[in-house]
Design an enzyme around this catalytic site. Structure first.
Site, PDB file in Angstrom:
ATOM      1  N   SER A  97      98.932 -52.964  12.576  1.00  0.00           N
ATOM      2  CA  SER A  97      97.638 -52.464  13.016  1.00  0.00           C
ATOM      3  C   SER A  97      96.806 -53.596  13.621  1.00  0.00           C
ATOM      4  O   SER A  97      97.208 -54.208  14.605  1.00  0.00           O
ATOM      5  CB  SER A  97      96.937 -51.785  11.839  1.00  0.00           C
ATOM      6  OG  SER A  97      95.880 -50.978  12.263  1.00  0.00           O
ATOM      7  N   ASP A 227     101.263 -41.117  14.008  1.00  0.00           N
ATOM      8  CA  ASP A 227     100.235 -42.094  13.665  1.00  0.00           C
ATOM      9  C   ASP A 227      98.886 -41.526  14.106  1.00  0.00           C
ATOM     10  O   ASP A 227      98.616 -41.398  15.296  1.00  0.00           O
ATOM     11  CB  ASP A 227     100.523 -43.414  14.371  1.00  0.00           C
ATOM     12  CG  ASP A 227      99.639 -44.558  13.881  1.00  0.00           C
ATOM     13  OD1 ASP A 227      98.463 -44.295  13.559  1.00  0.00           O
ATOM     14  OD2 ASP A 227     100.121 -45.700  13.842  1.00  0.00           O
ATOM     15  N   HIS A 256     100.620 -43.921  10.095  1.00  0.00           N
ATOM     16  CA  HIS A 256     100.185 -45.277  10.443  1.00  0.00           C
ATOM     17  C   HIS A 256     100.720 -46.303   9.448  1.00  0.00           C
ATOM     18  O   HIS A 256     101.109 -47.398   9.831  1.00  0.00           O
ATOM     19  CB  HIS A 256      98.654 -45.317  10.485  1.00  0.00           C
ATOM     20  CG  HIS A 256      98.094 -46.613  10.951  1.00  0.00           C
ATOM     21  ND1 HIS A 256      98.406 -47.172  12.171  1.00  0.00           N
ATOM     22  CD2 HIS A 256      97.236 -47.486  10.345  1.00  0.00           C
ATOM     23  CE1 HIS A 256      97.767 -48.315  12.318  1.00  0.00           C
ATOM     24  NE2 HIS A 256      97.054 -48.532  11.218  1.00  0.00           N
TER      25      HIS A 256
END
Length: 276
Positions: A97, A227, A256
């Protein structure tokens, strides 16, 4: 507690696990978490004979909480200083991320002299925020709502995110783990309010296009096609076209939080990539 002090006098906490003489793997965490979110990977690779380095980004976890420097350039520079401090070489850098953006900006600013490979998981590059040139992105209003929630009721917001889109627990038939939710909340509550607030701009509005083009090393991109936080069409599917030596693996139905929800598969894919 292992810490080092950056040039601007910020103390950065880090873990240094496994074989000190083994191949180096570094882990950069997502927002608003800490190196603890990598425990499944850190334990696995340290047990496999690797030297594992995982730090808490400034403002996060056990690191110091400065008012300034909560931006992607400084995050990358802090990590480079840690590389210099530990004299890390031939490292495989792994980022999830926001951490994926940190890895890309690290290479964009500091090159690949100390890095041989990289792994981007559910990563924010090339750029998250929606614009005329990036219609697939997420509207700025969404990130404005994040900032408002941080100031209004951070504790509840940091329960809502993991209870829903982060882990995909809002999907039908999802196997919900209250432990994962509480762990996310606990890590999130250690971040400074200023660090959490500023980092929203850092992960959403930073353009990593040129950084990706400079990543002239093998890069493995792992992304779930479900995601909900960093949609694949706005991120991985664009990044793979910019990376000189990129390989994309899509996890069908993957959320995610791939390192948390599918740790065994993620660990296997990273290990195979490192050994290739």
């Amino acid at each position: 507690m292992p810490v080092f002090t950056t040039r601007d006098s910020t103390e950065i906490y880090y873990k240094d696990w496994g074989n000190r003489n083994g191949p180096v793997v570094t882990f950069s965490h997502g927002w608003p978490l800490s190196s603890d979110n990598w425990d499944a990977q850190a334990f696995f690779f340290a047990s496999q004979g690797y030297r594992v380095i995982a730090h808490d980004r400034r403002g996060h976890g056990r690191s110091a909480q400065p008012w300034e420097g909560n931006d992607m350039d400084t995050y990358a520079d802090d990590l480079f200083e840690l590389f210099e401090h530990l004299d890390l070489k031939d490292a495989t850098m792994v980022g999830h991320s926001t951490g994926g953006g940190e890895v890309a900006r690290f290479v964009g600013r500091h090159g690949t002299d100390r890095v041989k490979k990289a792994v981007l998981i559910g990563a924010v590059p090339p750029i998250m925020v929606q614009s005329e040139s990036n219609p697939e992105g997420t509207p700025l209003s969404v990130f404005d709502s994040f900032r408002a929630s941080i100031l209004n009721d951070r504790s509840q917001f940091f329960l809502d995110v993991p209870s829903g889109p982060f882990f995909g627990f809002n999907r039908p038939n999802a196997k919900v783990s209250q432990g994962q939710i509480y762990s996310w909340w606990q890590q999130g509550m250690t971040v400074s309010v200023k660090g959490a607030y500023d980092c929203v701009k850092a992960f959403s509005e930073t353009d990593f296009t040129e950084d990706l083009k400079k990543m002239n090393i093998p890069v493995l991109v792992l992304h779930g096609d479900d995601d909900q936080v960093v949609p694949i069409k706005a991120s991985a599917e664009k990044s793979i076209k910019l990376l000189p030596q990129g390989t994309l693996k899509i996890y069908p139905g993957g959320p995610h939080a791939l390192p948390n929800i599918l740790p065994d598969e993620v660990n296997k894919d990273i290990l195979e990539f490192i050994k290739a």
